[in-house]
Structures are given as C-alpha cells and as structure tokens.
Design an enzyme around this catalytic site. Sequence first.
Site, short mmCIF file in Angstrom:
data_model
loop_
_atom_site.label_atom_id
_atom_site.label_comp_id
_atom_site.label_asym_id
_atom_site.label_seq_id
_atom_site.Cartn_x
_atom_site.Cartn_y
_atom_site.Cartn_z
N ARG A 37 0.93 -0.97 0.02
CA ARG A 37 0.40 0.58 0.05
C ARG A 37 1.47 0.98 -0.24
O ARG A 37 0.20 2.16 0.54
CB ARG A 37 -0.73 0.12 0.85
N TYR A 67 3.89 -3.73 -7.27
CA TYR A 67 3.17 -3.32 -5.96
C TYR A 67 2.60 -1.67 -6.61
O TYR A 67 3.81 -1.11 -6.62
CB TYR A 67 3.44 -3.08 -4.55
N ARG A 141 4.91 -15.37 -7.14
CA ARG A 141 3.42 -16.59 -7.30
C ARG A 141 3.95 -17.91 -7.93
O ARG A 141 4.77 -17.08 -8.70
CB ARG A 141 2.11 -16.14 -7.86
N SER A 222 -0.02 -10.32 5.06
CA SER A 222 -1.69 -9.77 5.57
C SER A 222 -2.07 -9.91 7.37
O SER A 222 -3.32 -10.91 7.21
CB SER A 222 -2.28 -10.67 4.73
N LEU A 224 -3.08 -8.84 9.77
CA LEU A 224 -4.16 -8.48 10.05
C LEU A 224 -5.29 -8.69 9.26
O LEU A 224 -6.53 -8.45 9.58
CB LEU A 224 -4.52 -6.84 10.00
N GLY A 226 -5.48 -7.94 6.35
CA GLY A 226 -5.94 -7.17 5.31
C GLY A 226 -6.75 -5.56 5.70
O GLY A 226 -6.84 -4.82 5.48
N GLN A 276 0.03 1.93 6.95
CA GLN A 276 0.45 2.93 6.41
C GLN A 276 0.59 4.59 7.38
O GLN A 276 0.68 5.63 6.89
CB GLN A 276 -0.24 3.50 5.01
N ARG A 280 0.89 3.58 14.33
CA ARG A 280 -0.02 1.97 14.10
C ARG A 280 1.12 1.19 14.17
O ARG A 280 1.23 -0.35 14.66
CB ARG A 280 -1.14 1.72 12.94
N1 LIG Z 1 3.25 -11.91 -1.38
C1 LIG Z 1 1.84 -12.10 -1.39
O1 LIG Z 1 0.99 -12.13 -1.92
C2 LIG Z 1 1.60 -11.08 -0.70
C3 LIG Z 1 -0.30 -10.23 -0.74
C4 LIG Z 1 -0.48 -9.64 0.34
C5 LIG Z 1 0.49 -8.57 0.67
N2 LIG Z 1 1.60 -8.98 1.06
C6 LIG Z 1 2.80 -8.19 2.12
O2 LIG Z 1 2.20 -8.34 3.24
C7 LIG Z 1 1.90 -7.21 3.68
C8 LIG Z 1 1.08 -7.10 4.80
O3 LIG Z 1 -0.08 -6.91 3.67
P1 LIG Z 1 -1.20 -6.09 4.59
O4 LIG Z 1 -1.73 -4.37 3.85
O5 LIG Z 1 -3.04 -6.79 4.03
O6 LIG Z 1 -1.77 -6.43 5.91
P2 LIG Z 1 -2.58 -6.24 6.67
O7 LIG Z 1 -1.16 -5.05 8.14
O8 LIG Z 1 -3.05 -7.12 7.54
O9 LIG Z 1 -3.19 -4.63 6.80
C9 LIG Z 1 -2.70 -3.89 6.82
C10 LIG Z 1 -4.47 -2.88 6.43
O10 LIG Z 1 -4.66 -3.21 7.69
C11 LIG Z 1 -5.17 -1.82 8.40
N3 LIG Z 1 -5.13 -1.44 9.40
C12 LIG Z 1 -3.79 -2.20 10.31
N4 LIG Z 1 -4.46 -1.80 11.39
C13 LIG Z 1 -5.44 -1.14 11.46
C14 LIG Z 1 -6.08 -0.59 12.52
N5 LIG Z 1 -5.96 -0.58 13.99
N6 LIG Z 1 -7.50 -0.31 12.12
C15 LIG Z 1 -8.37 -0.59 11.13
N7 LIG Z 1 -7.67 -0.17 10.23
C16 LIG Z 1 -6.15 -1.06 10.59
C17 LIG Z 1 -4.29 -0.52 7.26
O11 LIG Z 1 -5.04 0.67 6.82
P3 LIG Z 1 -3.56 1.93 7.63
O12 LIG Z 1 -2.70 2.11 6.56
O13 LIG Z 1 -4.70 3.03 7.07
O14 LIG Z 1 -3.44 1.79 9.10
C18 LIG Z 1 -4.03 -1.44 5.91
O15 LIG Z 1 -4.93 -1.24 5.56
C19 LIG Z 1 2.23 -6.36 2.26
O16 LIG Z 1 2.43 -4.70 2.24
C20 LIG Z 1 3.66 -6.92 1.35
O17 LIG Z 1 4.69 -6.43 1.73
C21 LIG Z 1 2.09 -9.81 0.16
#
Ligand SMILES: NC(=O)c1ccc[n+]([C@@H]2O[C@H](COP(=O)([O-])OP(=O)(O)OC[C@H]3O[C@@H](n4cnc5c(N)ncnc54)[C@H](OP(=O)(O)O)[C@@H]3O)[C@@H](O)[C@H]2O)c1
Length: 310
Positions: A37, A67, A141, A222, A224, A226, A276, A280
Amino acid sequence: MSDELDLPSLVDAGARTLGFDDDTDLEVGPLAFGCWRFVGSDVARGRELIETALELDMNLIDTADIYGRGHGGRGFGEAEELLGKVLAEAPELRDQMVLATKGGIREGVPYDSSPDHLTQACDDSLRRLGVDVIDLYQVHRPDLLAHPLDVAETLDALVDSGKVRAVGVSNHTPAQVRALAEYLEVPLVSTQPEYSAAHLDHLRDGVLDQAMELGLAVLAWSPLGGGRLATGEGVRPELIAVLDELAGREGVDRATIATAFVLSHPSSPVAILGTQTPDRLREATKALDVHLDRRDAYRIIEAAEGVPHP
Ligand SMILES: NC(=O)c1ccc[n+]([C@@H]2O[C@H](COP(=O)([O-])OP(=O)(O)OC[C@H]3O[C@@H](n4cnc5c(N)ncnc54)[C@H](OP(=O)(O)O)[C@@H]3O)[C@@H](O)[C@H]2O)c1
C-alpha cells in the site's frame, strides 16, 4: 479448564535469520514493513514511514514490482519507485534494511518465471529501487507453466551475478517449494504465505511445517487479514470476542493481539505489517510484549474456525 494454569508465552520477539544460520547473514526483526500500500508521490511521507519502521527494528522492507497496482496507486512499479526515491534522498537508510522484493507476476499473463522475464524483472526492480543489490529476491507466485529447473537456474544466476543476495518464494505449495529447492544451487531462505487468525490454512497444509523442516524464514503476509481483524469486517464474531477479551487482559488493542498470534507459531513468522500509519507501526511493537500462551492461541484458532478441537 483450570484458570490456575501457568503457561509460558509463545510470542517470539527475537530476531530471525533468513535460512539456516550458515545460509545467509541476513537477520531481521519479528515485525516487518510491507509496501503493498506504499504508493503515491509523497516522498517525505514515504521517508517518514521507512524511517519509523527502521527505528522500530522493522528492518525487513518487503516490496514487489507489481505493488502500485491498486490501493490508490497508478500502476506497476510505483511502490518500488517511491522506495527508490526515499533511498535516493536518504541513502544511509539502505544499509539499515534487508531489502526484499518480488517478481514473476506479469500484467496480462498473469505469471511468468521464465528465465528472460525473471532476469528482466530483477533488473527493472534494481533500476526502480536505485540499488546495486537486492537482499532477498522472491518469486511472487508460482508460474505453473515454468519448469522448476529453469526457475532455479535463473535464481542461481541472479545470485552469481551479485544482483541478489538470497532467494525465496511466496504463495508456493510445499510440493512447489520442494521441486524448486531440489534444483537450486543456493539455499532457498524464505517463504511468504498469507498467515493470520483470519487465514489459518497453512497451519495444516504443510506450508509452515515445511518451513520449519527446511529452515525457511516465514514472512507472513496480511497479519491483520488486510485490516479485517482490526475492523471486524467479515470476521466471525466469536473470533472478535476472543481477540477483544485477550486485548482487554493485556491492555492492548485487538490488532496487537492478532499480530502477537502470528508471532506465536513455532516457525517464528515475521509479521509483515501493511499499515501506512506511523502511529500504528509504533502500536504494533506492543505485540512483542504480549503474553499469549498455548491456551490463548488454541482459543483463537477455535474461534476462527468455529470447530471445537477434538
Ligand atoms: N506475497 C503476497 O502475495 C502478498 C500479498 C499481500 C500482501 N503482502 C505483503 O504483506 C504486507 C502486508 O499486507 P496487508 O497490507 O494486507 O497487511 P495487514 O497488516 O493485514 O493490513 C493492513 C491494512 O489494515 C489496516 N489497519 C491496520 N491496523 C489497523 C487498525 N488498528 N484499525 C483499522 N485498520 C487497520 C491498514 O490501514 P492503515 O494503513 O490506514 O493503517 C491497512 O489498510 C504487504 O505490504 C506486502 O508486503 C504479500
């Protein structure tokens, strides 16, 4: 069950090595910063996020060539470009991080791990990031139409050329990992599966077991779900209730308990945080001090799956 149980916490707050100890000297903190993100053109904000992450010992910075597509980004390459601009402005940050990126997703294909494409993708990532070497290059992938021998030879050549320090995979099944590892000359040091209280498949499908068997660092994406585990959207109310109860007991928020849960698996996953928001990121470090024991973790699993353990 007795409340008298005095069980140790399972949360592993220590550093993780990528691969077995003698495979690499790449060591990362238990929490990482993810760039899925990380989009837009605000370099000052990007720099603030990277600096905050590094200050908090989140030294694994995980990005990918794809990304920038989605999450408000304008397209392929944007997240690497933004990170490249941050590094151009503050080159001293480069050596403080373990820089991880990924290739192999190709717009319109959708997967291409052929030698020509992966080699070109890695060169393009190096250019966008503005660096000489990528610490961890991951196949994003599995390309179902690529022979693992070809993928292995390509990854070996990337390491031999000095463009890449170590290699890993993401979203691969245990059989796909084994086939690739069989042909690789260099060690495979990491696997990046989705893993959280909202996605428990890998507890039982061999992905985490194999990581422990082969010494692969588990980079959990992910953590959390996502964001769903924080907002509660689309998550079983029973799971939210257990997370909230544990959060109340530990004096932290629900997202912190969900993060601690990821860190409590015996494969010692690294939780790749997606937020981001600098505050947090700071809040997430409380997960390292949470007490989450075997009974707590089984309660989370049971509430997430809705099936009592036999
Ligand atoms: N290898 C793969 O295929 C793959 C796929 C997906 C992801 N990834 C990796 O994993 C990383 C993390 O994935 P993710 O972004 O899905 O992780 P995540 O930590 O599960 O989710 C992040 C999302 O949750 C929100 N969030 C976090 N804390 C919160 C809270 N307390 N209350 C409400 N919303 C909250 C964030 O918003 P805010 O920004 O507003 O805090 C953001 O939109 C990615 O950046 C990437 O590096 C890899």
